[in-house]
Design an enzyme around this catalytic site. Structure first.
Site, mmCIF file in Angstrom:
data_model
loop_
_atom_site.group_PDB
_atom_site.id
_atom_site.type_symbol
_atom_site.label_atom_id
_atom_site.label_comp_id
_atom_site.label_asym_id
_atom_site.label_seq_id
_atom_site.Cartn_x
_atom_site.Cartn_y
_atom_site.Cartn_z
ATOM 1 N N ALA A 1 15.201 16.913 2.619
ATOM 2 C CA ALA A 1 15.167 16.688 3.978
ATOM 3 C C ALA A 1 16.080 17.512 4.614
ATOM 4 O O ALA A 1 17.221 17.720 4.133
ATOM 5 C CB ALA A 1 15.381 15.355 4.459
ATOM 6 N N CYS B 1 13.664 8.921 -2.795
ATOM 7 C CA CYS B 1 14.572 9.216 -1.780
ATOM 8 C C CYS B 1 15.888 8.138 -1.955
ATOM 9 O O CYS B 1 15.282 6.917 -1.819
ATOM 10 C CB CYS B 1 14.165 9.436 -0.357
ATOM 11 S SG CYS B 1 15.601 9.560 0.883
#
Length: 325
Positions: A18, A100
């Site tokens: 990200a 994540c």
């Protein structure tokens, strides 16, 4: 290496990150010889509700193919809808984020939180595979939630059963985030448990480390994340070493500066000057880490307000360093 119907030129893969693996960075990685690039994670809800910022994350350039677009969510139905949107956008591979560790993702039951719910994880994978049609689906996950809940093998077996074409395993638990050392043994265990390709992830910062992971785990591909930040040359170095056994020389100072400025130009073109400059500050700090006066450079990057500011900082730095040597 093959993932479903997709053949990779080499088994060296850019990990989804990200805020890092946007289109400009993926193009640089591909230009440096990366076999497969992964996008930043894309919200299933953002796609379904047609969020303009989310949709921008689906931008693909034919020069980066094959490219995998990664989606995240915690509901089989919404993930199925998102997968259909991503397939229509032209993704070569659709990846499901089950790794994540960030609190804002985990608290919604997404990312690595799904490893705590194997049944739900299975249904999400199966629904995405069905919606993806002919587009191969991969799943990225971690060693487990913590050392008391190591279930990467279980998740991998379920992913294969649900129709996934490959899995990527980060050898750290969610509790570790990115600290400590990655456990490559869990990658080896996953490889022994499934027939689909397994991609190893964690602590690949050199060609030698990449070769060791392949040898020690038997995995089919290696995925590089933080080792590529400010260092797209790592893909060329690793691919060349795996093919020839030869270690390429690291980039010279001028090459690092030129790459930084090229990245800057691409970011500004892709996102506009205001956003591009601010995102470039982190990339620039990575590119110049370890160079003389890098701390002073970081301060200047954080004060840069325009593309011209960045160019002036780096050209002055080039002159100063050259004069000293």
């Amino acid at each position: 290496m093959r993932i479903g119907t997709i053949t990779l030129a080499n088994p060296v893969i850019l990990a989804p990150m990200a805020g890092v693996t946007d289109l400009p960075f993926r193009l640089l990685a591909k230009d440096m010889g990366c076999g497969l690039v992964y996008s930043e994670m894309v919200s299933d809800k953002g796609l379904i509700y047609d969020n303009i910022h989310t949709k921008k994350l689906l931008a693909i350039d034919d020069r980066e193919r094959p490219v995998a677009l990664q989606i995240f969510g915690s509901d089989p139905e919404s993930m199925s809808q998102a997968a259909a949107i991503v397939a229509a956008a032209g993704a070569d591979i659709i990846d499901i984020n089950m790794g994540c560790p960030t609190p804002k993702i985990v608290k919604n039951g997404e990312g690595s939180a799904l490893m705590r719910k194997p049944d739900l994880a299975y249904h999400i994978i199966a629904s995405v595979v069905k919606a993806a049609g002919t587009v191969p689906v991969t799943v990225k996950f971690r060693k487990g939630w913590n050392e008391q809940s190591v279930n990467a093998v279980e998740i991998a077996v379920l992913a294969e059963k649900a129709g996934a074409a490959a899995v990527s395993v980060h050898g750290r638990t969610r509790e570790q985030f990115y600290s400590g050392q990655a456990d490559w043994n869990i990658i080896r265990q996953v490889k022994q448990a499934v027939k689909i390709p397994v991609i190893g992830n964690g602590d690949i910062c050199s060609p030698q480390a990449a070769k060791r992971m392949l040898t020690e785990t038997g995995c089919d591909g290696i995925m590089i994340g933080r080792g590529a930040q400010g260092n797209p040359w790592i893909f060329r170095q690793v691919a060349h070493y795996l093919a020839t056994g030869e270690i390429l020389s690291p980039p010279m100072l001028t090459e690092r500066i030129d790459m930084l400025l090229r990245h800057l130009d691409m970011l500004v073109d892709h996102k506009g000057e205001y956003v591009g400059i601010r995102e470039m500050r982190s990339h620039a700090a990575w590119y110049t880490k370890g160079l003389p006066s890098s701390a002073e450079l970081r301060l200047k990057f954080n004060q840069a307000a325009s593309k011209e500011d960045f160019i002036r900082i780096m050209e002055n730095y080039r002159i100063d360093v050259t004069a000293r040597t």
